[in-house]
Design an enzyme around this catalytic site. Structure first.
Site, PDB file in Angstrom:
ATOM      1  N   GLU A 137       0.817  -1.221   0.000  1.00  0.00           N
ATOM      2  CA  GLU A 137       0.000   0.000   0.000  1.00  0.00           C
ATOM      3  C   GLU A 137       0.847   1.265   0.000  1.00  0.00           C
ATOM      4  OE1 GLU A 137      -3.503  -0.420   2.309  1.00  0.00           O
ATOM      5  OE2 GLU A 137      -3.676   1.729   2.683  1.00  0.00           O
TER       6      GLU A 137
ATOM      7  N   ASP B  89      -2.677  -3.154   3.093  1.00  0.00           N
ATOM      8  CA  ASP B  89      -3.243  -3.338   4.430  1.00  0.00           C
ATOM      9  C   ASP B  89      -4.533  -4.144   4.321  1.00  0.00           C
ATOM     10  OD1 ASP B  89      -1.195  -1.806   5.413  1.00  0.00           O
ATOM     11  OD2 ASP B  89      -2.352   0.057   5.359  1.00  0.00           O
TER      12      ASP B  89
ATOM     13  N   TYR C 272      -1.262  -2.814  13.308  1.00  0.00           N
ATOM     14  CA  TYR C 272      -2.112  -2.049  12.404  1.00  0.00           C
ATOM     15  C   TYR C 272      -3.169  -1.269  13.184  1.00  0.00           C
ATOM     16  CZ  TYR C 272      -4.653  -0.861   8.224  1.00  0.00           C
ATOM     17  OH  TYR C 272      -5.244  -0.165   7.215  1.00  0.00           O
TER      18      TYR C 272
END
Ligand SMILES: [Zn+2]
Lengths: 68, 687
Positions: free
Chosen positions: B11, B112, B322
């Site tokens: 990403e 992600d 995350y």
């Protein structure tokens, strides 16, 4: 027609916001009279106008009703 | 195995570097393809090329590009550079990925793992790699540590249902259709009533969010306080004095409050009841994104969008997991022991991890979960570069919250004493920590204070030294702050964990809400007012919430995204028709707000002469020149001052230190200059 107190459109002198604030100022008066035992309308308006907790529209209405 | 290499799509560029380092054991080499950095290496005899997007490289738009035309119900995905000339970077990256795709025999989506990441990966695989969105494999990970990345690539999953990507694409399409039509309808109306073009818009989630703010704003501005009285007593025992509040918190009339004082003065107080108790306070649950944002606002005053940006940097540095997660749970698979060992290598936490390691490691778990990621936690890696102040603060908060979630409950001792004075009752209370438990690890964020426990026993007699009667007024409701607004959005189920912070920032950016105080502007009030009148579904909760629920169903495969888009279009078409039919009054409402928002910004400050009016910039009808005048001019205040006629005047909310008149900036010329507007200011003739 414009509101007496702001730039918004008004039906009978006041915009809906100031109209609502007026109703609040009027309905709180008996509570103040009860709290202090007695209080004249003009003295009440002065107190409401000066109080730091009073909202902007309610302050403007209190001044308006007193004829400031 | 075929001849080509495996193309991995990440990403962000930082993530691409980490993936390459992890899979190659540090032997990857950086290369440039079409001016974009890519990484090449071989792993177990297989060639890899790793490249990165830079957020979304594709966006939705309508095929016709006429800003005066609405409704628009047709949307297509386009490379971002076609939508926004500034994103030439997007064009370069797409072209690089297209070149690389030609030589690839296998594709891995390593963006992600959530709705946005899936959408970014899906679009690149579909449009830049020649329809590889169904064949590509998926790497799923929650941290960018070497261990997790290697594990993810050894366990690549096929891209099966793709519910996340479908929901993501549907969300973008719906939000585009919503935003573009509303924006065109509102801006067009304002244009129709005679003013120059200005974009007035309201997004799908912004509408109801602004609605909450307006509702509260009205309550604040209409508020009339009501007086009440508070009574408290000072009591003395063996030379020590205590303050105790009257058992009834609010006394409604002045007369009753004064009667209490008269009744009690000079009388003895008796301790009729002493209640001692202890309370257990359990550890806080692990952070999901919303919790972290609220706590960082409370502890450091950071806005939710700032906290998300910081957490994202910490994630890209492999320091925390995350951050876009709803989960308040830490599964054992994250390896509690390993993380504790890692954190223990950071000096300020070493003593804590040593203590926690003595018992079985078992965190408290929260109620909310997330299928894709665990709660936000440290990875156990030590920062490899110096963190800036805000990164260090958020990192410390995440580490301490993680440690605290493993800690035992804290215990507090509480005491409350009832004092009777004749027929009146006063209450004395206190509390202190007897076992800190998890609070020790959470440190300054725990926020509990000790209040001395009164050494009074049942039957003790105390002297009443004084009784105070204090006049109070009801407090006006408080406006939302960024954290409480975020909480309200979560509670009402609108927006997503990834988008809420941005939505709040956009409301500020569009001038509907003013920064820190979150006070709704006249423009914000008017937009809600006209939209609520003609298109109530746009501003109401119902439709937005229904769409959120259906988008979730798209994620899990229970609903088709095409049907949802058609339903949404149908729902907003009716509303748009109403707006369009009432174009004139909609335009008028917004227009006067645009005008008064301009007028409002020209108030310079309080008038130093009459003390009640505002000094503002006015334009002379005769000469057309601008000058400063007082709003009380009509009732006799003659305060006035000339102004430079060139350049833009910017208000400062500061008063001059010499004369208390307002200070402004005059912009234009090479640099802005500061000016006290008072022509007779005593500070002016000083060197
Ligand atoms: Zn008004």
């Amino acid at each position: 027609m414009k509101c007496h107190l702001c730039e918004r459109e008004a039906v009978s002198g006041l915009c809906p916001y100031h109209e609502a604030a007026k109703a609040r100022v009027q309905s709180a008066y008996p509570l103040w009279v009860r709290a202090y035992g007695r209080m004249e309308w003009n003295e009440y308006l002065d107190n409401v106008k000066r109080n730091v907790q009073t909202g902007q529209w309610a302050k403007e209405i209190a001044g308006f009703l007193k004829g400031d | 195995m075929s001849d080509g290499y495996t193309l991995v799509i990440c990403e962000k560029p930082d993530a691409a570097r980490r993936v390459s380092d992890a899979l190659s054991g540090g032997t990857s080499h950086a290369d440039q393809v079409g001016g974009v950095a890519v990484f090449r290496f071989s792993r177990r005899g297989e060639e890899f090329v790793v490249c990165a997007a830079q957020g979304h490289l594709y966006g939705v738009s309508d095929p016709s590009d006429e800003r005066a035309v609405y409704p628009v119900f047709d949307v297509e995905w386009y490379p971002s550079d076609l939508l926004d000339e500034a994103s030439a970077i997007a064009a370069r990256r797409i072209s690089t990925i297209r070149t690389l795709a030609a030589g690839a025999s296998r594709f891995v989506n390593a963006c992600d793992f959530d709705v946005e990441g899936e959408t970014i990966g899906y679009n690149l695989l579909k449009y830049a790699c020649g329809g590889k969105e169904k064949d590509a494999l998926r790497a799923k990970f929650s941290t960018l540590t070497e261990e997790d990345l290697v594990k993810a690539f050894e366990d690549l999953k096929p891209q099966h249902a793709q519910g996340l990507a479908r929901a993501g694409r549907a969300r973008h399409a719906i939000d585009f259709v919503w935003g573009v039509n509303l924006s065109r309808a509102l801006s067009q109306s304002a244009l129709g009533s005679g003013h120059r073009y200005r974009t007035v818009s309201i997004g799908r989630v912004q509408g109801p969010t602004l609605g909450f703010l307006v509702q509260r704003e009205k309550e604040v501005r209409e508020f009339v306080p009501v007086p009440f009285w508070k009574v408290s007593g000072t009591f003395e025992k063996e030379g020590k004095r205590f303050n105790a509040g009257y058992a009834e918190d609010r006394i409604e009339t002045k007369e009753s409050a004064e009667k209490i004082r008269e009744d009690c003065l000079g009388r003895e107080a008796v301790a009729v009841a002493v209640r001692r108790s202890s309370a257990q306070i359990g550890p806080p649950v692990p952070f999901n994104l919303g919790d972290l944002q609220k706590e960082a606002y409370r502890a450091f005053g950071y806005s939710p969008s700032r906290t998300l940006q910081i957490a994202e940097r910490l994630y890209l540095g492999a320091l925390v997991s995350y951050p876009r997660t709803s989960s308040q749970r830490l599964p054992p698979t994250i390896n509690y022991g390993g993380i504790m060992r890692g954190i223990g290598k950071i000096t300020q936490y070493a003593a804590y991890t040593e203590e926690l390691n003595k018992a079985e490691l078992k965190p408290v778990q929260g109620a909310k979960s997330d299928p894709a990621h665990p709660a936000i936690h440290p990875t156990g890696e030590k920062p490899k570069r110096a963190l800036d102040v805000s990164e260090a603060a958020v990192f410390d908060l995440v580490v301490r919250r993680f440690l605290a979630s493993f800690g035992p409950s804290a215990r507090r001792e509480l005491a409350e004493v009832s004092l009777e004075v004749g027929e009146h009752e006063f209450r004395l209370s206190g509390g202190r920590m007897i076992f800190p438990g998890w609070m020790k690890y959470y440190g300054k964020y725990a926020g509990y204070k000790d209040v001395e426990l009164p050494p009074v026993s049942q039957g003790d007699r105390l002297e009443t030294v004084g009784v105070a009667v204090e006049e109070k007024f009801g407090q006006k409701p408080s406006r939302y702050n960024q954290a409480s607004l975020l909480e309200k959005m979560e509670k009402e189920g609108i927006g997503t964990k990834a988008t809420r912070a941005d939505i709040i920032a956009t409301l500020v950016g569009r001038g509907y809400v003013s920064g820190e105080s979150m006070e709704v502007t006249d423009l914000g009030l008017s937009v809600v007012e006209v939209v609520a009148k003609y298109a109530p579904s746009i501003i109401g909760m119902g439709l937005t919430k229904e769409i959120e629920e259906k988008l979730e169903a798209v994620e899990t495969g229970g609903q088709g995204e095409g049907t949802l888009l058609r339903e949404t279009v149908r729902a907003i078409a009716d509303q748009l028709a109403e707006l369009s039919a009432n174009e004139e009054s909609v335009g008028h409402g917004i227009d006067s707000a645009l005008m008064s928002s301009v007028a409002g910004s020209f108030v310079l400050g309080k008038c130093p002469l009459c003390k009640t009016g505002d000094l503002r910039i006015v334009r002379s009808k005769a000469t057309k020149k601008r000058f400063v005048g007082c709003s009380n001019y009509s009732s006799g205040c003659r305060a006035s001052a000339p102004l430079p006629q060139k350049g833009t005047i910017k208000t400062t909310s500061k008063a001059c230190e010499h004369c208390a008149w307002p200070v402004v900036y005059v912009m234009g010329g090479r640099r802005p200059w500061k000016l006290c507007v008072n022509p007779g200011c005593p500070g002016k003739n000083k060197p």
